[in-house]
Design a protein around this motif. Structure first.
Motif, short mmCIF file in Angstrom:
data_model
loop_
_atom_site.label_atom_id
_atom_site.label_comp_id
_atom_site.label_asym_id
_atom_site.label_seq_id
_atom_site.Cartn_x
_atom_site.Cartn_y
_atom_site.Cartn_z
N PRO A 166 45.02 14.13 68.98
CA PRO A 166 45.59 15.47 69.09
C PRO A 166 44.55 16.58 69.00
N THR A 167 44.80 17.67 69.73
CA THR A 167 44.04 18.91 69.60
C THR A 167 45.05 20.00 69.28
N LEU A 168 44.80 20.73 68.19
CA LEU A 168 45.70 21.81 67.78
C LEU A 168 45.17 23.11 68.36
N ILE A 169 46.05 23.84 69.04
CA ILE A 169 45.69 25.10 69.70
C ILE A 169 46.33 26.26 68.94
N GLY A 170 45.54 27.25 68.59
CA GLY A 170 46.07 28.49 68.02
C GLY A 170 46.76 28.34 66.68
N LEU A 171 46.01 27.90 65.64
CA LEU A 171 46.58 27.86 64.30
C LEU A 171 47.01 29.26 63.89
N PHE A 172 48.11 29.38 63.18
CA PHE A 172 48.52 30.71 62.73
C PHE A 172 49.20 30.65 61.38
N GLN A 173 49.19 31.82 60.70
CA GLN A 173 49.85 31.96 59.40
C GLN A 173 50.68 33.23 59.34
N LYS A 174 50.69 34.03 60.43
CA LYS A 174 51.40 35.31 60.39
C LYS A 174 52.01 35.61 61.75
N HIS A 208 43.76 5.08 57.63
CA HIS A 208 43.85 5.99 58.78
C HIS A 208 45.15 6.78 58.65
N GLY A 209 45.13 8.01 59.11
CA GLY A 209 46.32 8.84 59.01
C GLY A 209 47.29 8.57 60.15
N SER A 210 48.57 8.59 59.81
CA SER A 210 49.64 8.51 60.82
C SER A 210 50.00 9.95 61.16
N ARG A 211 49.77 10.32 62.41
CA ARG A 211 49.93 11.72 62.82
C ARG A 211 51.26 11.96 63.50
N THR A 212 51.88 13.08 63.17
CA THR A 212 53.13 13.48 63.81
C THR A 212 53.00 14.93 64.24
N PHE A 213 53.70 15.27 65.30
CA PHE A 213 53.83 16.69 65.61
C PHE A 213 55.20 16.93 66.23
N THR A 214 55.71 18.11 65.95
CA THR A 214 57.03 18.52 66.41
C THR A 214 56.90 19.84 67.15
N ASN A 215 57.39 19.89 68.38
CA ASN A 215 57.35 21.13 69.17
C ASN A 215 58.69 21.85 69.03
N MET A 216 58.63 23.16 68.87
CA MET A 216 59.84 23.96 68.68
C MET A 216 59.77 25.22 69.52
N MET A 217 60.92 25.88 69.67
CA MET A 217 60.97 27.16 70.36
C MET A 217 61.69 28.16 69.46
N GLY A 218 61.03 29.25 69.15
CA GLY A 218 61.63 30.32 68.37
C GLY A 218 61.29 30.23 66.89
N ILE A 219 60.93 31.40 66.33
CA ILE A 219 60.67 31.52 64.89
C ILE A 219 61.55 32.64 64.36
N PRO A 220 62.30 32.39 63.27
CA PRO A 220 63.15 33.45 62.71
C PRO A 220 62.30 34.61 62.18
N VAL A 221 62.58 35.83 62.65
CA VAL A 221 61.78 36.99 62.24
C VAL A 221 62.61 38.13 61.65
N ALA A 281 56.85 29.46 71.58
CA ALA A 281 56.80 28.02 71.35
C ALA A 281 55.78 27.79 70.25
N TRP A 282 56.06 26.83 69.39
CA TRP A 282 55.13 26.51 68.32
C TRP A 282 55.31 25.06 67.90
N SER A 283 54.37 24.56 67.13
CA SER A 283 54.40 23.16 66.71
C SER A 283 53.98 23.06 65.26
N ILE A 284 54.45 21.99 64.60
CA ILE A 284 53.88 21.64 63.30
C ILE A 284 53.21 20.28 63.45
N PHE A 285 52.12 20.11 62.74
CA PHE A 285 51.32 18.88 62.78
C PHE A 285 51.20 18.36 61.36
N CYS A 286 51.48 17.07 61.18
CA CYS A 286 51.33 16.43 59.86
C CYS A 286 50.54 15.14 60.03
#
Length: 171
Positions: free
Chosen positions: A24-32, A100-113, A52-57
């Motif tokens: 995986p390559t994570l694009i555009g990490l954000f916190q705000k 080794h890490g087991s990687r997951t990611f979830t793609n979503m649309m929309g963030i409550p603001v 659109a946004w994703s979480i990676f674990c």
């Protein structure tokens, strides 16, 4: 001694891209997230930023844990602690061997603001619908601004999706 899977990484980003080997390559990490709200106006309840946004674990399992079936559970809670409509379950199909890490990611649309403050993205692992790990949180700051961001402040304009007008209660 009771062991449980260990969370190694947990990040929110604009998107996750996988190469042909599944790396995986994570694009555009954000916190705000900044929502543009005209002065004197309020966002309708349940307004989502239209992004659109994703979480990676990345989870680490012991040899014994590798033989069990796991499900990652995710929920987003609003700054006041109430649940948002964003939640989901992800069965973990292929677990990486110990070390080794087991990687997951979830793609979503929309963030409550609608609410200003810290949005909590929570994840944990379950087995047979029973929580087996701690609940881990990634916090995203939600802010409202009446001024569009400028290139100098590194901001970006976030469009919002509001419920259709007939769904908005009359005052």
């Amino acid at each position: 001694e009771i062991t449980m899977p260990r969370l190694g990484s947990f990040l929110a980003c604009e998107k996750v891209i996988q190469d042909q080997l599944g790396k995986p390559t994570l694009i555009g990490l954000f916190q705000k997230i900044s929502a543009l709200v005209p002065a004197g106006q309020e966002l309708p309840k349940d307004t989502l930023a239209a992004i659109a946004w994703s979480i990676f674990c990345e989870w680490f399992f012991t040899e014994e844990e590798l033989t069990k079936k796991w499900e990652q559970v995710m929920e987003v809670t609003l700054p006041d602690g109430s649940p948002s409509p964003i939640r989901g379950r992800l069965p973990l199909k292929e677990l990486a061997p110990f070390g080794h890490g087991s990687r997951t990611f979830t793609n979503m649309m929309g963030i409550p603001v609608t609410q200003v403050g810290f949005l909590a993205v929570n994840v944990w692992l379950e087995q047979d619908s029973e929580r087996k790990t701690d609940v881990y949180s990634y916090h995203i700051i939600i802010e409202h601004s009446s001024q569009p961001p400028t290139p100098n402040d590194g901001g970006q304009l976030i469009p919002t999706i509001a419920p259709r007008p007939s769904a908005i209660p009359k005052p």
